[in-house]
Design a protein around this motif. Structure first.
Motif: not given
Ligand code: 13P
Ligand code: SF4
Length: 300
Positions: A79-89
């Protein structure tokens, strides 16, 4: 029993389906029922009959599957597999931007959080962005988040002007025009395909700008025997597997999305054993977010 057999057995017992993104590790793609791009996987997720969906990809993709399947168990191996772009807003930042442009329609790239999707009129993927954006009148005021590069790519094709958020993919940002030129020198005549998340200077000199699903299709159809690949390395596994007579050469060996690589066979097996980690989205966010995803699936 080897680990792939263990996974197959657990999958049968749990009545589960395994979806994997084109950037996943080769061995993970090989045990998946379906491998695809964000659009293909969202379509699959929308029509799933199994009780359990295991999403081998990054968090927003599993979240999209959970939004489309409120009654099903959606698992993500890490569950730590995030997308840094998705978290930019954040949802809050988007609400502020919408308040500054009260008449504008809000469009989000699927690489966004559920909270951001819930604030949007419609969603796009890199595979359908052009088609979806054509549904707007040319003079319509549009906020496009979070990927400035996909947004400017589509705006360029359609001759439109969007209010862009300055988000970007840190993996694709590593690709430079110089790397493309070097790869071309080493493989004269080989066409170059790149992802629309790449910066404009890279897109401008590529032969094809395609989603990962678009790359798989184009690679099948082209007569070229050697193809230069300007996107995350994981896709080369699928390209090579589906096109035995062709050679795929990464433009840069360091184009690796660390989050896509977090899913391993061990974590995939363990999540089927434990039915955890599960991805859930509260209805107050899932219902409006689903509207934006459903609209996208209707027009594409
Ligand atoms: P695709 O929809 O083209 O698979 O892209 C998803 C993604 O995260 C690319 O970085
Ligand atoms: Fe996000 Fe880029 Fe990784 Fe795709 S490749 S999941 S956009 S960080």
């Amino acid at each position: 029993m080897d680990i792939s057999q263990e996974i197959a057995e657990l999958k049968r017992r749990r009545n589960a389906v395994i979806l994997a993104h084109n950037y996943e590790r080769g061995e993970v793609q090989d045990v998946a029922d379906y491998t695809g791009d964000s659009l293909e996987l969202a379509r699959r997720a929308a029509g799933v009959e199994a009780d359990v969906i295991v999403f081998c990809g990054v968090y927003f993709m599993a979240e999209t599957a959970a939004i489309l399947n409120p009654g099903k168990t959606v698992l993500i191996p890490d569950e730590s597999a995030g997308c840094p772009m998705a978290d930019m807003i954040t949802g809050e930042q988007l609400r502020k931007l919408k308040a500054e442009h009260p008449g504008a329609k809000a469009v989000c790239y699927v690489n966004s959080t559920a909270e951001v999707k819930a604030e949007c009129d419609i969603c796009v993927t890199s595979g359908n962005a052009e088609r979806v954006m054509r549904t707007f009148a040319p003079d319509e005021e549009i906020i496009f988040v979070p990927d400035q590069h996909l947004g400017s790519h589509v705006a360029g094709i359609l001759g439109a002007k969007y209010i862009l958020w300055p988000g970007y993919c840190p993996t694709h940002a590593k690709l430079t025009p110089g790397m493309i030129e070097q790869a071309r020198l080493a493989h004269p005549g080989a066409p170059v395909m790149v992802h629309p998340e790449c910066p404009k200077a890279v897109r401008d000199i590529a032969d094809q700008v395609l989603s990962t699903g678009g790359m798989c299709k184009w690679a099948r159809e082209t007569d070229a025997k050697t193809i230069l690949v300007g996107t995350e390395l994981g896709i080369c596994h699928r390209l090579a597997k589906e096109n035995p007579g062709k050679t795929f050469i990464p433009v840069a060996e360091h184009l690796i999305c660390p989050n896509m690589k977090k899913t391993t066979l061990e974590k995939l097996r363990d999540c089927l054993v434990n039915l955890s980690p599960q991805v859930t989205v509260p209805p107050a966010i899932a219902i409006p977010a689903k509207r934006a995803i459903d609209r996208m699936l209707e027009v594409s």
